[in-house]
Scaffold this motif. Structure first.
Motif, short mmCIF file in Angstrom:
data_model
loop_
_atom_site.label_atom_id
_atom_site.label_comp_id
_atom_site.label_asym_id
_atom_site.label_seq_id
_atom_site.Cartn_x
_atom_site.Cartn_y
_atom_site.Cartn_z
N ALA A 87 8.43 58.93 3.48
CA ALA A 87 8.25 60.10 2.62
C ALA A 87 6.98 59.92 1.80
O ALA A 87 6.73 58.84 1.26
N SER A 88 6.19 60.98 1.73
CA SER A 88 4.95 60.95 0.96
C SER A 88 5.27 61.29 -0.50
O SER A 88 5.55 62.44 -0.84
N ILE A 89 5.24 60.26 -1.35
CA ILE A 89 5.60 60.41 -2.77
C ILE A 89 4.49 59.83 -3.63
O ILE A 89 4.18 58.63 -3.55
N GLU A 90 3.86 60.67 -4.41
CA GLU A 90 2.84 60.24 -5.37
C GLU A 90 1.78 59.36 -4.72
O GLU A 90 1.38 58.31 -5.25
N GLY A 91 1.34 59.77 -3.54
CA GLY A 91 0.28 59.06 -2.86
C GLY A 91 0.72 57.85 -2.07
O GLY A 91 -0.11 57.17 -1.45
N LYS A 92 2.02 57.54 -2.08
CA LYS A 92 2.55 56.41 -1.32
C LYS A 92 3.42 56.92 -0.18
O LYS A 92 4.05 57.97 -0.29
N LEU A 93 3.46 56.16 0.91
CA LEU A 93 4.39 56.44 2.01
C LEU A 93 5.54 55.45 1.90
O LEU A 93 5.36 54.25 2.12
N LEU A 94 6.73 55.97 1.57
CA LEU A 94 7.87 55.13 1.24
C LEU A 94 9.03 55.38 2.19
O LEU A 94 9.25 56.52 2.61
N PRO A 95 9.79 54.34 2.51
CA PRO A 95 10.91 54.52 3.45
C PRO A 95 11.96 55.49 2.92
O PRO A 95 12.28 55.50 1.73
N ILE A 96 12.47 56.31 3.81
CA ILE A 96 13.60 57.19 3.54
C ILE A 96 14.57 57.02 4.70
O ILE A 96 14.12 57.04 5.86
N PRO A 97 15.86 56.79 4.51
CA PRO A 97 16.60 56.78 3.25
C PRO A 97 16.07 55.73 2.26
O PRO A 97 15.47 54.73 2.64
N VAL A 98 16.35 56.01 0.98
CA VAL A 98 15.93 55.11 -0.09
C VAL A 98 16.55 53.73 0.15
O VAL A 98 17.75 53.60 0.37
N ASN A 99 15.69 52.68 0.10
CA ASN A 99 16.17 51.31 0.24
C ASN A 99 15.45 50.43 -0.78
O ASN A 99 14.77 50.92 -1.68
N ARG A 100 15.61 49.12 -0.63
CA ARG A 100 15.00 48.19 -1.59
C ARG A 100 13.49 48.32 -1.62
O ARG A 100 12.86 48.33 -2.68
N THR A 101 12.89 48.44 -0.43
CA THR A 101 11.44 48.59 -0.36
C THR A 101 10.98 49.84 -1.09
O THR A 101 9.98 49.83 -1.82
N THR A 102 11.71 50.93 -0.91
CA THR A 102 11.38 52.19 -1.57
C THR A 102 11.33 52.01 -3.08
O THR A 102 10.35 52.40 -3.75
#
Length: 365
Positions: A87-102
């Motif tokens: 997921a593109s969030i505030e300029g970052k690409l973060l894993p979805i579903p939300v996990n520890r890395t996210t």
């Protein structure tokens, strides 16, 4: 009904599975499909550049049902594939579903699994009772993660706020305290090796099955012992109680000269742009090609029905149509549109096997 002439309306998963089961059971089956191809929304093909695409958006097969795997494996070989989404969030690409890395990357933390659990417990909002998708998300991840990942995506996808959708929508989305970044955790995750359309072709390749594409269904057409209907249930009854609401999609396909566009199959855009996500098909198919093809999805109200909208008033309206359907012993209603349910592909296959088995009088159905 041990044998006889059966009309199947629709050549997607529900129609094709029922058609094959009934043909194997001795019925002569005619399949009507209003589009110019089989496979329904799971239809895939090579685009003008030779890249295999899903014209109606990505279809990722996953299931825990061995019966479904065994049945489909009669018609296809499989390519193991575990879908991953960023997921593109505030300029970052973060894993979805939300996990520890996210959580660690979003907030600049370095939490272990127990630390993530403590963090989530500190931000969760108690919601009792759980009635809406907003209740589910706030109780699961709290307000900030809700607003960053889910609220605006939901508005785009459904045209509604989280608070206006039934709890079941958000209940499908897990939250993890470990680094598992797979979108699904089902035991079996794979894609048909040659593609979905070749699988459907094999499914419908039977001497007792006749397929007619570009063929609209007209009630009372032909001399059939039974009809299996997989289209919208409200359309079957001429919308006599009013139209059931569906969400539709517009797809913007693009071919790019680069070998790869993004690092995972799908990237979600909850807060930016009018589209919800971009999918790059080569991740899904494993196809080797010097260039690549992607699709952007734009949810909309008008167009082909894709998603039944899960709200209590819509379920109540569906129940009125279901009562009419139960009075029609000459028609079986099965599939996402006919049962007004958000079925995954494996669930449609399972429901269709059960429906066909009942028509054939099998005691195990």
């Amino acid at each position: 009904m041990k044998a006889g002439r059966v009309l199947v309306v629709g050549a997607g998963f529900a129609g094709a599975v029922c058609a094959r089961e009934l043909a194997d059971g001795g019925c002569n089956v005619t399949v009507l499909e209003q589009r110019d191809h089989i496979g329904g929304n799971a239809h895939d093909r090579l685009d003008d550049h030779g890249v295999r695409i899903h014209p109606y958006g990505p279809h990722i097969f996953h299931t825990n049902a061995q019966r479904v795997v065994d049945w489909l494996s009669r018609f296809t070989e499989w390519r193991p594939y575990e879908h991953r989404v960023l997921a593109s969030i505030e300029g970052k690409l973060l894993p979805i579903p939300v996990n520890r890395t996210t959580i660690n990357r979003l907030y600049g933390l370095s939490l272990d699994e127990s630390g993530v659990e403590q963090f989530l417990n500190s931000v969760r909002e108690a919601r009792d009772p759980i009635r809406t998708s907003e209740d589910v998300v706030l109780a699961g991840v709290g307000r900030d993660l809700c607003d960053k990942f889910f609220r605006n995506y939901t508005r785009k996808q459904w045209g509604l706020d989280l608070s206006q959708l039934s709890a079941a929508v958000a209940a499908r989305i897990p939250v993890r305290t470990n680094d598992d970044d797979r979108y699904f955790t089902d035991r079996f995750q794979a894609m048909p090796q040659p593609g979905y359309t070749p699988m459907f072709e094999r499914m419908l390749d039977h001497p007792r099955i006749k397929v007619r594409t570009r063929a609209a269904y007209r009630p009372g057409e032909g001399d059939f012992a039974h009809v299996v209907y997989t289209g919208p249930i409200d359309a079957f009854f001429d919308h006599c109680f009013g139209k059931l609401p569906y969400r539709s999609l517009r797809f913007e396909h693009e071919h790019l000269g680069s070998e790869q566009f993004q690092t995972v199959g799908t990237v979600n855009y909850p807060n930016d742009f009018d589209f919800t996500r971009i999918t790059e098909f080569k991740h899904l198919t494993g196809q080797a090609h010097a260039a690549t093809s992607i699709v952007r999805e734009y949810p909309q109200d008008q167009g082909d029905p894709y998603y039944p909208i899960p709200r209590p008033e819509n379920e109540s309206l569906y129940q009125r149509y279901k009562e009419l359907a139960q009075q029609r012993h000459d028609v079986t209603f099965v599939g996402r549109l006919a049962q007004y349910r958000y079925y995954n592909m494996d669930q449609v296959v399972a429901a269709s096997l059960t429906a066909a088995g009942r028509l054939l009088g099998r005691s195990d159905e």
